[in-house]
Design a protein around this motif. Sequence first.
Motif, PDB file in Angstrom:
ATOM      1  N   LYS A   1     -19.318 -24.522 -15.541  1.00  0.00           N
ATOM      2  CA  LYS A   1     -18.555 -24.757 -16.767  1.00  0.00           C
ATOM      3  C   LYS A   1     -17.396 -23.776 -16.959  1.00  0.00           C
ATOM      4  CE  LYS A   1     -20.765 -26.770 -20.107  1.00  0.00           C
ATOM      5  NZ  LYS A   1     -21.689 -27.057 -21.232  1.00  0.00           N
TER       6      LYS A   1
ATOM      7  N   ASP B   1      -8.545 -30.962 -25.849  1.00  0.00           N
ATOM      8  CA  ASP B   1      -9.712 -31.468 -26.574  1.00  0.00           C
ATOM      9  C   ASP B   1     -10.443 -32.563 -25.788  1.00  0.00           C
ATOM     10  OD1 ASP B   1      -9.333 -29.733 -28.676  1.00  0.00           O
ATOM     11  OD2 ASP B   1      -8.244 -31.175 -29.920  1.00  0.00           O
TER      12      ASP B   1
ATOM     13  N   ALA C   1     -12.329 -30.983 -22.925  1.00  0.00           N
ATOM     14  CA  ALA C   1     -13.493 -30.286 -23.482  1.00  0.00           C
ATOM     15  C   ALA C   1     -14.603 -31.281 -23.806  1.00  0.00           C
ATOM     16  CB  ALA C   1     -13.085 -29.518 -24.732  1.00  0.00           C
TER      17      ALA C   1
ATOM     18  N   GLY D   1     -12.261 -28.949 -29.133  1.00  0.00           N
ATOM     19  CA  GLY D   1     -12.674 -28.329 -27.885  1.00  0.00           C
ATOM     20  C   GLY D   1     -11.765 -27.267 -27.321  1.00  0.00           C
TER      21      GLY D   1
ATOM     22  N   TYR E   1     -16.299 -30.297 -30.839  1.00  0.00           N
ATOM     23  CA  TYR E   1     -14.947 -30.547 -31.333  1.00  0.00           C
ATOM     24  C   TYR E   1     -14.615 -29.549 -32.440  1.00  0.00           C
ATOM     25  CZ  TYR E   1     -11.013 -32.710 -33.692  1.00  0.00           C
ATOM     26  OH  TYR E   1      -9.790 -32.933 -34.261  1.00  0.00           O
TER      27      TYR E   1
ATOM     28  N   GLN F   1     -12.368 -19.908 -24.673  1.00  0.00           N
ATOM     29  CA  GLN F   1     -13.444 -18.906 -24.664  1.00  0.00           C
ATOM     30  C   GLN F   1     -14.196 -18.894 -23.335  1.00  0.00           C
ATOM     31  OE1 GLN F   1     -16.120 -19.399 -27.951  1.00  0.00           O
ATOM     32  NE2 GLN F   1     -17.425 -17.688 -27.378  1.00  0.00           N
ATOM     33  N   LEU F   2     -14.521 -20.080 -22.825  1.00  0.00           N
ATOM     34  CA  LEU F   2     -15.228 -20.182 -21.545  1.00  0.00           C
ATOM     35  C   LEU F   2     -14.384 -19.654 -20.390  1.00  0.00           C
ATOM     36  CD1 LEU F   2     -16.962 -23.692 -21.599  1.00  0.00           C
ATOM     37  CD2 LEU F   2     -18.085 -21.507 -21.156  1.00  0.00           C
TER      38      LEU F   2
ATOM     39  N   TYR G   1     -12.974 -23.706 -27.408  1.00  0.00           N
ATOM     40  CA  TYR G   1     -14.155 -23.505 -26.558  1.00  0.00           C
ATOM     41  C   TYR G   1     -13.748 -23.381 -25.089  1.00  0.00           C
ATOM     42  CZ  TYR G   1     -17.087 -24.624 -30.583  1.00  0.00           C
ATOM     43  OH  TYR G   1     -17.696 -24.602 -31.810  1.00  0.00           O
TER      44      TYR G   1
ATOM     45  N   GLU H   1     -16.933 -32.920 -37.122  1.00  0.00           N
ATOM     46  CA  GLU H   1     -17.511 -32.337 -35.901  1.00  0.00           C
ATOM     47  C   GLU H   1     -18.478 -33.296 -35.200  1.00  0.00           C
ATOM     48  OE1 GLU H   1     -19.205 -28.617 -37.013  1.00  0.00           O
ATOM     49  OE2 GLU H   1     -17.273 -27.732 -37.589  1.00  0.00           O
TER      50      GLU H   1
ATOM     51  N   LEU I   1     -18.380 -30.179 -24.610  1.00  0.00           N
ATOM     52  CA  LEU I   1     -18.146 -29.098 -25.566  1.00  0.00           C
ATOM     53  C   LEU I   1     -17.925 -29.665 -26.960  1.00  0.00           C
ATOM     54  CD1 LEU I   1     -15.728 -26.888 -23.407  1.00  0.00           C
ATOM     55  CD2 LEU I   1     -18.189 -26.579 -23.759  1.00  0.00           C
TER      56      LEU I   1
END
Length: 348
Positions: free
Chosen positions: A246, A178, A181, A190, A188, A196-197, A193, A48, A186
């Motif tokens: 974002k 990724d 992201a 990504g 890793y 989700q966003l 994420y 990460e 964001l």
Amino acid sequence: MNKSRHKFKEPDLVNILAIESSCDDTSAAVIQNGKILSNIIASQSVHEKYGGVVPELASRAHQQNIVPVVHQALSEANITKTMLSGVAFTQGPGLLGSLLVGTSFAKSLAYALDIPLLAVDHMQAHILAHFIDDPKPTFPFLCLTVSGGHTQIVKVNNYLDMEILGETQDDAVGEAFDKCAKLMGLPYPGGPYVDQLAHSGDPKKYAFPMTHMPDLQYSFSGIKTAFLNFLKNNERKDPDFIEKNKADIAASIQNTLIEMLLQKLLKASQKTNIREIAIAGGVSANSELRDKLEEESVKNDWTVYLPKLAYCTDNAAMIAMTAHYLLLEGKKASLRTDPDARLHFMGH
């Protein structure tokens, strides 16, 4: 009269231990006569802070994890080593050092127990994860196989008969998720994420150019460059541009990437006249991709198969299911160490 002659004979139990170590998850599973009894996964958090998988660290972690993971898988399945009928492993594609750990362990165990060794193609296994649980696709079907390393449209004629109709010519869609992201700051990996966003963003707020490739081929390198330039240009005007927007940025780039995927999938369905459609691989966990496929199923009279989230990312259950069919067909791997040995999957 000997009554034992009329007693029903129990079918032989075929138990296969499967090992998956292609990237940064160490996983082991046990399958018995086509039914998954256990599926254990040990993930690696060490990557990460580097923003991506570090191959050397991954292979070291596999060495630490493989024995306890295998032990747990056997224990949960209530199977001992002497009850095994075969040992399966991921032969590729994947990180060489990571694959070597799983391969060496599987070969040693199969040799020691004098049982068949089964070499599994990782991408083929992602597709056959659909046969772990109901509902199961009907042959032939199309499978959009999407992950961090691959983007393919595969025509699946049978369990072990598959043909790639189209694939990316450069980067995979998971890698594009990724990378975008990462450019947004964001963590890793990504992709989740971004997904989700995107739930709270406007997917039409920003437009990104889609690369149009011939026939059923994909390309995702261009959109990554366009996304980088988009962020740089807007940050020059407003240094807080990404933070302020974002969710909209995430929703817009995700919408574009998924639109690129589905355009080719629709074309493949029309070209082959196949309406049985499945998705597989890590990106198949993306909620918008799953929702859009459901929408397309209504528009195009498709029957869509979405894998359980547990079988989207790398796991040994899918390796075990593939090994089940390999053993049924008598397709055993060699126990000798041969650096030139390759599993020839789908014409490669």
